[in-house]
Scaffold this motif. Structure first.
Motif, PDB file in Angstrom:
ATOM      1  N   GLN A  91       0.822  -1.209   0.000  1.00  0.00           N
ATOM      2  CA  GLN A  91       0.000   0.000   0.000  1.00  0.00           C
ATOM      3  C   GLN A  91       0.855   1.257   0.000  1.00  0.00           C
ATOM      4  O   GLN A  91       0.550   2.234  -0.691  1.00  0.00           O
ATOM      5  CB  GLN A  91      -0.949  -0.030   1.195  1.00  0.00           C
ATOM      6  N   ALA A  97      -4.177  -2.828  -5.722  1.00  0.00           N
ATOM      7  CA  ALA A  97      -4.811  -3.981  -5.099  1.00  0.00           C
ATOM      8  C   ALA A  97      -3.715  -4.928  -4.640  1.00  0.00           C
ATOM      9  O   ALA A  97      -2.550  -4.777  -5.026  1.00  0.00           O
ATOM     10  CB  ALA A  97      -5.749  -4.690  -6.071  1.00  0.00           C
ATOM     11  N   THR A 121      -7.984  -8.445   5.602  1.00  0.00           N
ATOM     12  CA  THR A 121      -8.893  -7.441   5.033  1.00  0.00           C
ATOM     13  C   THR A 121      -9.255  -6.372   6.046  1.00  0.00           C
ATOM     14  O   THR A 121      -9.563  -5.238   5.674  1.00  0.00           O
ATOM     15  CB  THR A 121     -10.181  -8.096   4.501  1.00  0.00           C
ATOM     16  N   LEU A 124      -6.810  -3.500   5.507  1.00  0.00           N
ATOM     17  CA  LEU A 124      -6.543  -3.018   4.155  1.00  0.00           C
ATOM     18  C   LEU A 124      -7.321  -1.746   3.816  1.00  0.00           C
ATOM     19  O   LEU A 124      -8.428  -1.529   4.305  1.00  0.00           O
ATOM     20  CB  LEU A 124      -6.918  -4.081   3.122  1.00  0.00           C
ATOM     21  N   SER A 125      -6.730  -0.959   2.911  1.00  0.00           N
ATOM     22  CA  SER A 125      -7.441   0.175   2.334  1.00  0.00           C
ATOM     23  C   SER A 125      -7.571   0.031   0.819  1.00  0.00           C
ATOM     24  O   SER A 125      -8.086   0.927   0.160  1.00  0.00           O
ATOM     25  CB  SER A 125      -6.712   1.483   2.669  1.00  0.00           C
ATOM     26  N   VAL A 126      -7.083  -1.082   0.262  1.00  0.00           N
ATOM     27  CA  VAL A 126      -7.209  -1.357  -1.172  1.00  0.00           C
ATOM     28  C   VAL A 126      -7.886  -2.719  -1.330  1.00  0.00           C
ATOM     29  O   VAL A 126      -7.910  -3.523  -0.401  1.00  0.00           O
ATOM     30  CB  VAL A 126      -5.836  -1.363  -1.884  1.00  0.00           C
ATOM     31  N   PRO A 127      -8.435  -3.007  -2.519  1.00  0.00           N
ATOM     32  CA  PRO A 127      -9.081  -4.304  -2.723  1.00  0.00           C
ATOM     33  C   PRO A 127      -8.084  -5.470  -2.656  1.00  0.00           C
ATOM     34  O   PRO A 127      -6.893  -5.312  -2.943  1.00  0.00           O
ATOM     35  CB  PRO A 127      -9.668  -4.182  -4.132  1.00  0.00           C
ATOM     36  N   ASN A 154     -13.399  -5.284   1.497  1.00  0.00           N
ATOM     37  CA  ASN A 154     -12.250  -5.115   0.598  1.00  0.00           C
ATOM     38  C   ASN A 154     -11.917  -6.334  -0.251  1.00  0.00           C
ATOM     39  O   ASN A 154     -10.877  -6.348  -0.922  1.00  0.00           O
ATOM     40  CB  ASN A 154     -10.997  -4.686   1.376  1.00  0.00           C
ATOM     41  N   GLY A 156     -12.171  -7.959  -3.567  1.00  0.00           N
ATOM     42  CA  GLY A 156     -12.520  -7.409  -4.869  1.00  0.00           C
ATOM     43  C   GLY A 156     -12.577  -8.409  -5.999  1.00  0.00           C
ATOM     44  O   GLY A 156     -13.248  -8.185  -7.001  1.00  0.00           O
TER      45      GLY A 156
END
Length: 297
Positions: A91, A97, A121, A124-127, A154, A156
């Motif tokens: 990240q 992702a 998850t 996390l701040s992204v998929p 999260n 995706g």
């Protein structure tokens, strides 16, 4: 989330470390070809053999060289704490992702696999893409487990193994999984020789090994399937059968290692020990196949 062609590239590595210049050039080559996303540090990228520092460096290099193309960074590791560290590094590097396979030495229960994704998850701040690769990890996902994991925040995408040979059975396999997951979660096929069937059966993406070295070839197949030209996609895949046969015989990683070196995209060796490249007989097979198929991009 991930749709279209996600091209997974080699991380050219020797016992001296990552060849950063060659790696950045490989990423830039994919970006210039117009792939939909770039898979850094997947199985083709040898993530399991690299240190945390090497992986952080590779993630940063990939994002910088991608020229705005989304980069998916692999974060698989044996310990959950290590996965969380790798997720943080990815990240910070600017990954769009992350990709997580449940690596293990002791066999994992379904609850342990679910717990891994639940713990990761949460931070996390992204998929996150769930990496279902039983041939490598020896972890077998049921569709019910995928359904549980897909409800987590999260999540995706799900990267599934190759679909059945029969087109109708392939459609049923994708439909069965689709019924258990939210509409926000995409399904991507792997196992390159089944990619056309997967895409024609409703998969949203192709997580592609060949795409990491021959992006134009993989894009032609992907775009045909996306446009609804299933027969064309199938024909393009069938035309690549000599290469798929090498993948099944020698493993796609070693074949792409030989191909990249033959094309001058990387030096040699480009795999971390104890992995070794193909022997001379197999390398000649790879070169002859690339020449016969006129594969250069």
């Amino acid at each position: 989330m991930v749709r279209g062609l996600s091209a997974f590239l080699l991380t050219p590595t020797s016992e001296h470390g990552i060849d950063t210049a060659a790696y950045a050039a490989l990423v830039a080559r994919l970006a210039a070809a117009g792939v939909d996303s770039i898979g850094a540090l997947g199985s083709t990228g040898g993530y399991a053999y690299l240190t945390r520092q090497q992986r952080a460096h590779a993630a940063k290099t990939a994002v910088e060289a991608a020229d705005g193309i989304p980069v998916i960074v692999g974060i698989g590791a044996l310990r959950t704490s290590h996965v969380l560290e790798l997720a943080e590094d990815a990240q910070k590097a600017g990954a769009s992702a992350v990709l997580l396979a449940p690596m293990t030495y002791q066999p994992l229960t379904e609850d342990e696999v679910f717990g891994l994704y639940e713990d990761v998850t949460r931070e996390l701040s992204v998929p996150l893409c769930v990496y279902d690769n039983p041939g490598t990890t020896h972890v077998h996902f049921t569709d019910e487990l995928h359904g549980r994991i897909a409800q987590l925040p999260n999540i995706g995408s799900i990267k599934i193994p190759g679909v059945p040979d029969d087109p109708r059975r392939a459609e049923l396999r994708v439909d069965a999984l689709r019924k258990l997951i939210p509409d926000t979660v995409t399904i991507g096929v792997s196992g390159d020789w089944t990619a056309a069937r997967g895409l024609n059966s409703g998969c949203d993406a192709w997580y592609s090994v060949i795409g990491g070295t021959f992006p134009q070839t993989a894009l032609a197949l992907t775009r045909a399937a996306q446009a609804g030209h299933s027969a064309t996609a199938t024909e393009l895949s069938e035309g690549l059968e000599p290469l798929w046969a090498l993948f099944r015989r020698h493993g796609s990683l070693r074949v792409m290692s030989a191909a990249a070196a033959h094309l001058g995209l990387t030096g040699e060796p480009n795999l971390p020990l104890p992995l070794r490249g193909l022997d001379e007989t197999a390398r000649r097979e790879v070169v002859a196949t690339l020449d016969a198929l006129e594969l250069t991009s």
